[in-house]
Design a protein around this motif. Structure first.
Motif, PDB file in Angstrom:
ATOM      1  N   ASN A 148       1.002  -1.143  -0.076  1.00  0.00           N
ATOM      2  CA  ASN A 148       0.058   0.118   0.037  1.00  0.00           C
ATOM      3  C   ASN A 148       1.464   1.136   0.073  1.00  0.00           C
ATOM      4  O   ASN A 148       0.666   2.102   0.364  1.00  0.00           O
ATOM      5  N   GLY A 149       1.574   1.138  -0.269  1.00  0.00           N
ATOM      6  CA  GLY A 149       3.012   3.066  -0.744  1.00  0.00           C
ATOM      7  C   GLY A 149       3.894   2.178   0.257  1.00  0.00           C
ATOM      8  O   GLY A 149       4.291   3.581   0.849  1.00  0.00           O
ATOM      9  N   THR A 150       3.723   1.939   1.031  1.00  0.00           N
ATOM     10  CA  THR A 150       5.473   2.063   2.554  1.00  0.00           C
ATOM     11  C   THR A 150       5.758   0.819   2.571  1.00  0.00           C
ATOM     12  O   THR A 150       5.493  -0.429   2.270  1.00  0.00           O
ATOM     13  N   GLU A 151       7.070   1.115   2.464  1.00  0.00           N
ATOM     14  CA  GLU A 151       8.278   0.139   1.826  1.00  0.00           C
ATOM     15  C   GLU A 151       8.628  -0.161   3.424  1.00  0.00           C
ATOM     16  O   GLU A 151       9.274   0.423   3.832  1.00  0.00           O
ATOM     17  N   LEU A 152       9.181  -1.259   2.986  1.00  0.00           N
ATOM     18  CA  LEU A 152      10.399  -1.718   3.752  1.00  0.00           C
ATOM     19  C   LEU A 152      11.545  -2.581   3.037  1.00  0.00           C
ATOM     20  O   LEU A 152      10.794  -2.883   2.614  1.00  0.00           O
ATOM     21  N   ARG A 153      11.715  -1.986   3.720  1.00  0.00           N
ATOM     22  CA  ARG A 153      14.015  -2.599   3.451  1.00  0.00           C
ATOM     23  C   ARG A 153      14.782  -2.371   3.840  1.00  0.00           C
ATOM     24  O   ARG A 153      15.004  -1.693   5.528  1.00  0.00           O
ATOM     25  N   PRO A 154      15.072  -3.593   4.342  1.00  0.00           N
ATOM     26  CA  PRO A 154      16.615  -3.643   4.666  1.00  0.00           C
ATOM     27  C   PRO A 154      17.963  -2.416   4.801  1.00  0.00           C
ATOM     28  O   PRO A 154      17.787  -1.789   3.869  1.00  0.00           O
ATOM     29  N   GLY A 155      18.720  -1.590   6.134  1.00  0.00           N
ATOM     30  CA  GLY A 155      19.471  -0.769   5.967  1.00  0.00           C
ATOM     31  C   GLY A 155      18.335   0.529   6.124  1.00  0.00           C
ATOM     32  O   GLY A 155      19.427   1.629   6.532  1.00  0.00           O
ATOM     33  N   MET A 156      17.083   0.608   6.114  1.00  0.00           N
ATOM     34  CA  MET A 156      16.126   1.660   6.636  1.00  0.00           C
ATOM     35  C   MET A 156      16.615   1.742   8.052  1.00  0.00           C
ATOM     36  O   MET A 156      16.302   0.705   8.543  1.00  0.00           O
ATOM     37  N   ASN A 157      16.410   3.294   8.320  1.00  0.00           N
ATOM     38  CA  ASN A 157      16.625   3.544  10.263  1.00  0.00           C
ATOM     39  C   ASN A 157      14.914   3.590  10.506  1.00  0.00           C
ATOM     40  O   ASN A 157      14.356   4.092   9.992  1.00  0.00           O
ATOM     41  N   ALA A 158      14.974   3.257  11.869  1.00  0.00           N
ATOM     42  CA  ALA A 158      14.048   2.507  12.925  1.00  0.00           C
ATOM     43  C   ALA A 158      13.755   4.311  12.630  1.00  0.00           C
ATOM     44  O   ALA A 158      11.561   4.260  12.381  1.00  0.00           O
ATOM     45  N   SER A 159      13.126   5.410  12.585  1.00  0.00           N
ATOM     46  CA  SER A 159      13.200   6.682  12.272  1.00  0.00           C
ATOM     47  C   SER A 159      12.420   6.477  11.540  1.00  0.00           C
ATOM     48  O   SER A 159      11.358   7.764  10.976  1.00  0.00           O
ATOM     49  N   GLN A 160      12.247   6.381  10.037  1.00  0.00           N
ATOM     50  CA  GLN A 160      11.669   6.163   8.791  1.00  0.00           C
ATOM     51  C   GLN A 160      10.142   5.534   8.835  1.00  0.00           C
ATOM     52  O   GLN A 160       9.231   5.325   8.262  1.00  0.00           O
TER      53      GLN A 160
END
Length: 227
Positions: A148-160
């Motif tokens: 639904n337009g929400t991206e989950l990606r390894p390496g992204m900061n938890a603040s995102q």
């Protein structure tokens, strides 16, 4: 010993006319199912509808990850990966894997497709003509899962992650160790029944999407179920 925290990740839908709407708080819809136990305790479960899961996209901006040659972009819809008549369907979408193993420990076929930063495990039962996806692990920032337009990606900061997500991690989420988020994948029609007060049932095998966070960084995104 590392401190372990269980975090329930809520998926947020941001959409206007079918396109992502950025920065529009009023358009946000958090799918959260509440159920009261026999002890009177309210249990909240974050979930995505079956159709939303089927439409989620697996994509990668990569170079040379496939042995067929370099590719700048690979993309597929999860519905195309969940059950396939042959593994050729997967390799047609993602290219030839770096490694493909087949084993038959109990008479059923288990197939492991290993790409750089992506692992897929399939099971084919004797009574079934299809390979069914049991587990998918995204272990590199080259790969992402978008719901639904929400991206989950390894390496992204938890603040995102959304505020609702961060609140379920440690108080100081930037230092959280071995935190785990869980998003239930609802069985077809279960989300609608749950809204009417029914039970929220997961797709076959207790299907869920897991997000691992270590020291403020998403380290792995995984879809898993028991088959």
């Amino acid at each position: 010993m590392n401190r372990c925290t269980l975090a329930v990740i809520t998926i947020t839908v941001l959409s206007i006319g079918g396109l992502p709407a950025l920065g529009t708080a009023a358009a946000q819809t958090i799918k959260l199912h509440e159920q009261t136990t026999s002890q009177g305790k309210t249990v909240q479960t974050s979930y995505v509808r079956y159709a939303e899961f089927q439409a989620a996209s697996l994509s990668a901006s990569i170079s040379g990850k496939s042995t067929d040659g370099p590719s700048s972009e690979m993309k597929g819809v999860l519905g195309d990966f969940v059950a396939v008549s042959s593994l050729e369907k997967v390799t047609n979408l993602l290219g030839k894997p770096g490694n493909l193993n087949r084993v038959s420990p109990y008479g059923d076929v288990r197939a492991y497709l290993l790409y750089e930063g992506l692992r897929l495990e399939y099971i084919e039962y004797k009574s079934d003509s299809k390979f069914r996806l049991r587990e998918m692990k995204l272990e590199s920032s080259d790969w992402s899962l978008t719901v639904n337009g929400t991206e989950l990606r390894p390496g992204m900061n938890a603040s995102q992650l959304s505020p609702a997500v961060r609140q379920t991690l440690d108080e100081e989420f930037s230092k959280a160790e071995d935190a785990l988020g869980t998003v239930v994948v609802a069985k077809r029609g279960a989300a609608k029944r749950a809204k009417r007060g029914g039970e929220l049932k997961a797709m076959r095998g207790g299907s869920a999407i897991y997000i691992s966070v270590n020291e403020g960084t998403v380290t792995e995104v995984q879809f898993s179920r028991e088959l």
